[in-house]
Scaffold this active site. Structure first.
Site, PDB file in Angstrom:
ATOM      1  N   ASN A 191      -6.446  11.288  -8.243  1.00  0.00           N
ATOM      2  CA  ASN A 191      -5.750  11.938  -9.364  1.00  0.00           C
ATOM      3  C   ASN A 191      -4.368  12.487  -9.000  1.00  0.00           C
ATOM      4  O   ASN A 191      -3.447  12.428  -9.806  1.00  0.00           O
ATOM      5  CB  ASN A 191      -6.637  13.011 -10.005  1.00  0.00           C
ATOM      6  CG  ASN A 191      -6.955  14.141  -9.077  1.00  0.00           C
ATOM      7  OD1 ASN A 191      -7.193  13.925  -7.892  1.00  0.00           O
ATOM      8  ND2 ASN A 191      -6.949  15.345  -9.586  1.00  0.00           N
ATOM      9  N   GLY A 243     -12.887  15.226  -3.845  1.00  0.00           N
ATOM     10  CA  GLY A 243     -13.363  14.172  -4.729  1.00  0.00           C
ATOM     11  C   GLY A 243     -14.478  14.705  -5.613  1.00  0.00           C
ATOM     12  O   GLY A 243     -14.586  15.914  -5.832  1.00  0.00           O
ATOM     13  N   THR A 276     -20.198  12.574  -4.721  1.00  0.00           N
ATOM     14  CA  THR A 276     -19.755  12.027  -3.425  1.00  0.00           C
ATOM     15  C   THR A 276     -19.834  13.112  -2.353  1.00  0.00           C
ATOM     16  O   THR A 276     -20.251  12.846  -1.215  1.00  0.00           O
ATOM     17  CB  THR A 276     -18.307  11.483  -3.509  1.00  0.00           C
ATOM     18  OG1 THR A 276     -18.174  10.726  -4.696  1.00  0.00           O
ATOM     19  CG2 THR A 276     -17.958  10.631  -2.320  1.00  0.00           C
ATOM     20  N   GLU A 279     -13.869  19.856  -1.480  1.00  0.00           N
ATOM     21  CA  GLU A 279     -13.200  20.279  -2.717  1.00  0.00           C
ATOM     22  C   GLU A 279     -13.669  19.341  -3.810  1.00  0.00           C
ATOM     23  O   GLU A 279     -13.299  18.159  -3.817  1.00  0.00           O
ATOM     24  CB  GLU A 279     -11.681  20.197  -2.550  1.00  0.00           C
ATOM     25  CG  GLU A 279     -11.110  21.098  -1.471  1.00  0.00           C
ATOM     26  CD  GLU A 279     -11.333  22.571  -1.776  1.00  0.00           C
ATOM     27  OE1 GLU A 279     -11.522  22.937  -2.947  1.00  0.00           O
ATOM     28  OE2 GLU A 279     -11.354  23.367  -0.813  1.00  0.00           O
ATOM     29  N   CYS A 293      -8.075  18.369 -11.335  1.00  0.00           N
ATOM     30  CA  CYS A 293      -9.339  19.101 -11.189  1.00  0.00           C
ATOM     31  C   CYS A 293      -9.240  20.500 -11.780  1.00  0.00           C
ATOM     32  O   CYS A 293     -10.241  21.105 -12.118  1.00  0.00           O
ATOM     33  CB  CYS A 293      -9.732  19.173  -9.720  1.00  0.00           C
ATOM     34  SG  CYS A 293      -8.431  19.891  -8.705  1.00  0.00           S
ATOM     35  N   GLU A 340      -9.213  25.683   1.399  1.00  0.00           N
ATOM     36  CA  GLU A 340      -8.028  25.043   1.974  1.00  0.00           C
ATOM     37  C   GLU A 340      -6.836  25.950   1.714  1.00  0.00           C
ATOM     38  O   GLU A 340      -6.969  26.985   1.079  1.00  0.00           O
ATOM     39  CB  GLU A 340      -7.834  23.666   1.341  1.00  0.00           C
ATOM     40  CG  GLU A 340      -9.006  22.750   1.645  1.00  0.00           C
ATOM     41  CD  GLU A 340      -8.799  21.312   1.209  1.00  0.00           C
ATOM     42  OE1 GLU A 340      -7.926  21.072   0.369  1.00  0.00           O
ATOM     43  OE2 GLU A 340      -9.528  20.456   1.717  1.00  0.00           O
TER      44      GLU A 340
HETATM   45  P1  NAD Z   1     -14.646  10.170  -5.633  1.00  0.00           P
HETATM   46  O1  NAD Z   1     -15.620  11.159  -5.119  1.00  0.00           O
HETATM   47  O2  NAD Z   1     -15.153   8.985  -6.339  1.00  0.00           O
HETATM   48  O3  NAD Z   1     -13.728   9.610  -4.455  1.00  0.00           O
HETATM   49  C1  NAD Z   1     -12.976  10.457  -3.629  1.00  0.00           C
HETATM   50  C2  NAD Z   1     -12.732   9.758  -2.305  1.00  0.00           C
HETATM   51  O4  NAD Z   1     -13.987   9.607  -1.639  1.00  0.00           O
HETATM   52  C3  NAD Z   1     -12.151   8.359  -2.428  1.00  0.00           C
HETATM   53  O5  NAD Z   1     -11.246   8.128  -1.379  1.00  0.00           O
HETATM   54  C4  NAD Z   1     -13.384   7.475  -2.290  1.00  0.00           C
HETATM   55  O6  NAD Z   1     -13.093   6.186  -1.836  1.00  0.00           O
HETATM   56  C5  NAD Z   1     -14.181   8.251  -1.262  1.00  0.00           C
HETATM   57  N1  NAD Z   1     -15.623   7.980  -1.278  1.00  0.00           N
HETATM   58  C6  NAD Z   1     -16.362   7.478  -2.284  1.00  0.00           C
HETATM   59  N2  NAD Z   1     -17.655   7.338  -1.893  1.00  0.00           N
HETATM   60  C7  NAD Z   1     -17.713   7.775  -0.609  1.00  0.00           C
HETATM   61  C8  NAD Z   1     -18.765   7.907   0.333  1.00  0.00           C
HETATM   62  N3  NAD Z   1     -20.025   7.543   0.051  1.00  0.00           N
HETATM   63  N4  NAD Z   1     -18.478   8.412   1.546  1.00  0.00           N
HETATM   64  C9  NAD Z   1     -17.230   8.798   1.866  1.00  0.00           C
HETATM   65  N5  NAD Z   1     -16.183   8.687   0.998  1.00  0.00           N
HETATM   66  C10 NAD Z   1     -16.419   8.191  -0.221  1.00  0.00           C
HETATM   67  O7  NAD Z   1     -13.644  11.000  -6.546  1.00  0.00           O
HETATM   68  P2  NAD Z   1     -12.455  10.419  -7.407  1.00  0.00           P
HETATM   69  O8  NAD Z   1     -13.018   9.764  -8.619  1.00  0.00           O
HETATM   70  O9  NAD Z   1     -11.499   9.686  -6.537  1.00  0.00           O
HETATM   71  O10 NAD Z   1     -11.710  11.775  -7.834  1.00  0.00           O
HETATM   72  C11 NAD Z   1     -12.030  12.522  -8.942  1.00  0.00           C
HETATM   73  C12 NAD Z   1     -12.864  13.719  -8.563  1.00  0.00           C
HETATM   74  O11 NAD Z   1     -12.176  14.516  -7.605  1.00  0.00           O
HETATM   75  C13 NAD Z   1     -13.134  14.649  -9.728  1.00  0.00           C
HETATM   76  O12 NAD Z   1     -14.470  15.068  -9.680  1.00  0.00           O
HETATM   77  C14 NAD Z   1     -12.211  15.823  -9.466  1.00  0.00           C
HETATM   78  O13 NAD Z   1     -12.621  17.051 -10.044  1.00  0.00           O
HETATM   79  C15 NAD Z   1     -12.238  15.890  -7.998  1.00  0.00           C
HETATM   80  N6  NAD Z   1     -11.089  16.625  -7.478  1.00  0.00           N
HETATM   81  C16 NAD Z   1     -11.304  17.857  -6.947  1.00  0.00           C
HETATM   82  C17 NAD Z   1     -10.231  18.592  -6.480  1.00  0.00           C
HETATM   83  C18 NAD Z   1     -10.424  19.962  -5.888  1.00  0.00           C
HETATM   84  O14 NAD Z   1      -9.486  20.464  -5.288  1.00  0.00           O
HETATM   85  N7  NAD Z   1     -11.578  20.569  -6.006  1.00  0.00           N
HETATM   86  C19 NAD Z   1      -8.945  18.056  -6.537  1.00  0.00           C
HETATM   87  C20 NAD Z   1      -8.774  16.791  -7.095  1.00  0.00           C
HETATM   88  C21 NAD Z   1      -9.856  16.076  -7.550  1.00  0.00           C
END
Ligand code: NAD
Length: 480
Positions: free
Chosen positions: A150, A226, A230, A248, A282, A461
């Site tokens: 994002n 993420g 995950t 996060e 997020c 963080e």
């Molecule tokens: P995601 O969890 O699908 O992916 C995040 C990252 O993890 C990607 O690089 C992905 O390839 C990797 N990943 C996926 N499966 C994995 C596994 N089994 N093992 C290790 N790595 C793996 O998330 P997304 O769709 O890319 O991002 C959106 C999400 O991120 C939303 O839920 C959003 O709220 C969250 N987010 C949180 C913050 C925060 O600071 N809390 C900030 C930005 C986004």
């Protein structure tokens, strides 16, 4: 067509398998580059390079590390236009947003930690006549950093910068959905003169690359941003290995508007906090609670403003709302809108896909959507949608809205609008959220600890917290 490459041991290299994935521009639906479909072989090469580089990097003077990070920050600034365009094409976000928020924040991340390490101090405790204890911080060796799509370069660098500044080598994985700016960053690292193996970037899918990083025994710390699902998987692998973990995760943030708010400011900022980056931040507020006496007035004005929003080509300088990140994500958002209607929700505006004409006619767009008439327990109000969709609900009392706000499994952020000082403190204190904004939104000071409560994550963080996460503290006690 651009072929993205991994950055391992100071060189740009193809994936060991020789396989590539399509990288699709969300605004057009067309493949515009190819991304390495890496696996554990590439992660192994990256770890070997990092192992080789880590002692030398940790042994560099703080000034040398700081100067290199500052040089990288300058290079990011010098390539602002190229990076902003790449991020807009990769992600579907308006180029104006990438240029003014995402890319400047990426260089700010490096600059912040380059300066922070210069100003760090060590602690000492004197136990009267018994001894002097002093605490030293040591880098962990290799850090694993995994980031989402994002805010691609912003969040990627938010992890890498403190990990590198505190003297670790890094194995990092950007999201496979938005890999382009991380690829451009690897070129800038080469231009800056980073020693080989200090930063390694492996592209590919989460289960193939991400899991290999998480499970690698030579990587003692994982910093992940993420989705919550995950994060759970990652914790399941890393926790039994006693790795340090910073997670996060997702959010379902409340935006509370009291009758005594500065109405115009609350309205204008709520528009931004709901729909900036197509609601894919997020920290976006997705549940708006408005106190009963101003509910009708607010809703009418809010709907009018959202109806007037122009959704268009992210590369158009005037566009404020672009494409959502992928076809799959568009489907997920539309599915939640249908679900909201099944749950009894009333769509006041939006609620459908959009197809701007011309270049973007096959892109993935969703009209900014406002839904009312839902209770707090329904899935629409409990689950993260992560798109341009908000619900609006009235409330009467402070106690009632605090309970509503705290009713989800998430606790990332919250926004409160009131002119009443005591109420602002009271409500902020009662909210279960890692950050509460009062009469503002997304105002960030990089020194503050950042992170979520409940299922929005563990760890903090930002500022010194991040430097502490990427180091191990040791006490030395000298007998007096
Ligand atoms: P995601 O969890 O699908 O992916 C995040 C990252 O993890 C990607 O690089 C992905 O390839 C990797 N990943 C996926 N499966 C994995 C596994 N089994 N093992 C290790 N790595 C793996 O998330 P997304 O769709 O890319 O991002 C959106 C999400 O991120 C939303 O839920 C959003 O709220 C969250 N987010 C949180 C913050 C925060 O600071 N809390 C900030 C930005 C986004």
């Amino acid at each position: 067509m651009v072929k993205i490459l991994n950055y391992i041991d100071g060189r740009l290299v193809p994936p060991a398998s020789g396989n590539y994935l399509d990288n699709i521009e969300p605004a057009t639906g067309e493949v515009y580059s190819h991304i390495p479909d890496s696996d554990s072989q590439d992660v192994e090469l990256a770890v070997q390079a990092a192992q080789k580089a880590a002692p030398g990097w940790a042994g560099q003077s703080i000034e040398t590390r700081s100067e290199l990070l500052l040089k990288l920050a300058d290079l990011i600034d010098n390539h602002l236009e190229e990076l902003a365009k790449a991020e807009s094409v990769d992600n579907g976000k308006p180029i104006s947003l990438a240029r003014t928020v995402d890319i400047p924040r990426a260089s700010a991340n490096f600059r912040f930690y380059a300066k922070a390490i210069i100003n760090q101090s060590t602690k000492a405790h004197i136990s009267e006549d018994k001894g002097i204890n002093y605490t030293v911080s040591e880098p962990l060796g290799i850090a694993g950093c995994i980031s989402p799509w994002n805010l691609p370069l912003y969040l990627f660098t938010w992890k890498i910068a403190p990990a590198l500044a505190s003297g670790n080598a890094v194995v990092a994985k950007p999201s496979e959905v938005t890999p382009m700016t991380a690829f451009l960053l690897s070129k800038l690292c080469m231009e800056a003169g980073f020693p080989a193996g200090v930063l390694n970037i492996v592209h590919g899918l989460g289960p193939n690359v991400g899991e290999a990083i998480v499970a690698h025994p030579a990587i003692p710390a994982i910093s992940f941003t993420g989705g919550t699902a995950t994060g759970k998987k990652i914790a399941g692998i890393a926790a039994p290995m006693f790795k340090k973990l910073s997670l996060e995760l997702g959010g379902k943030n409340p935006n509370i508007i009291f009758e005594d708010c500065d109405f115009e400011n609350a309205l204008a900022t709520t528009l931004r906090s709901s729909f900036a980056n197509q609601g894919q931040i997020c920290l976006c507020g997705s549940r708006i609670y408005v106190q009963q006496p101003i509910y009708a007035k607010f809703l009418e004005a809010f709907v009018a403003k959202v109806k007037a929003m122009h959704v268009g080509d992210p590369l158009d300088e005037n566009t404020k709302t672009g494409a959502v990140v992928s076809e799959q994500h568009q489907e997920k958002i539309l599915h939640y809108i249908s679900l909201a209607q099944l749950e009894g929700g009333k769509v006041l505006t939006g609620g459908h896909a959009l197809n701007p004409q011309g270049r973007c006619k096959n892109g993935y767009f969703v009209a900014p959507t406002i839904i009312t008439n839902l209770n707090e327990n329904c899935r629409t109000n409990q689950e993260e949608i992560f798109g341009p969709v908000v619900t609006v609900q009235p409330f009467n009392t402070e106690e009632e809205v605090i309970a509503l706000a705290n009713s989800t499994p998430y606790g990332l952020s919250a926004t409160v609008w009131t002119q009443h000082l005591q109420r602002a403190h009271r409500v902020a204190g009662a909210l279960k959220a890692g950050i509460v904004w009062v009469n503002c939104w997304l105002v960030r000071d990089l020194r503050t600890p950042f992170g979520g409560m409940k299922q929005s994550g563990i760890g903090r963080e930002g500022g010194e917290e991040a430097l502490r996460f990427f180091t191990e503290e040791k006490n030395v006690c000298i007998k007096l």
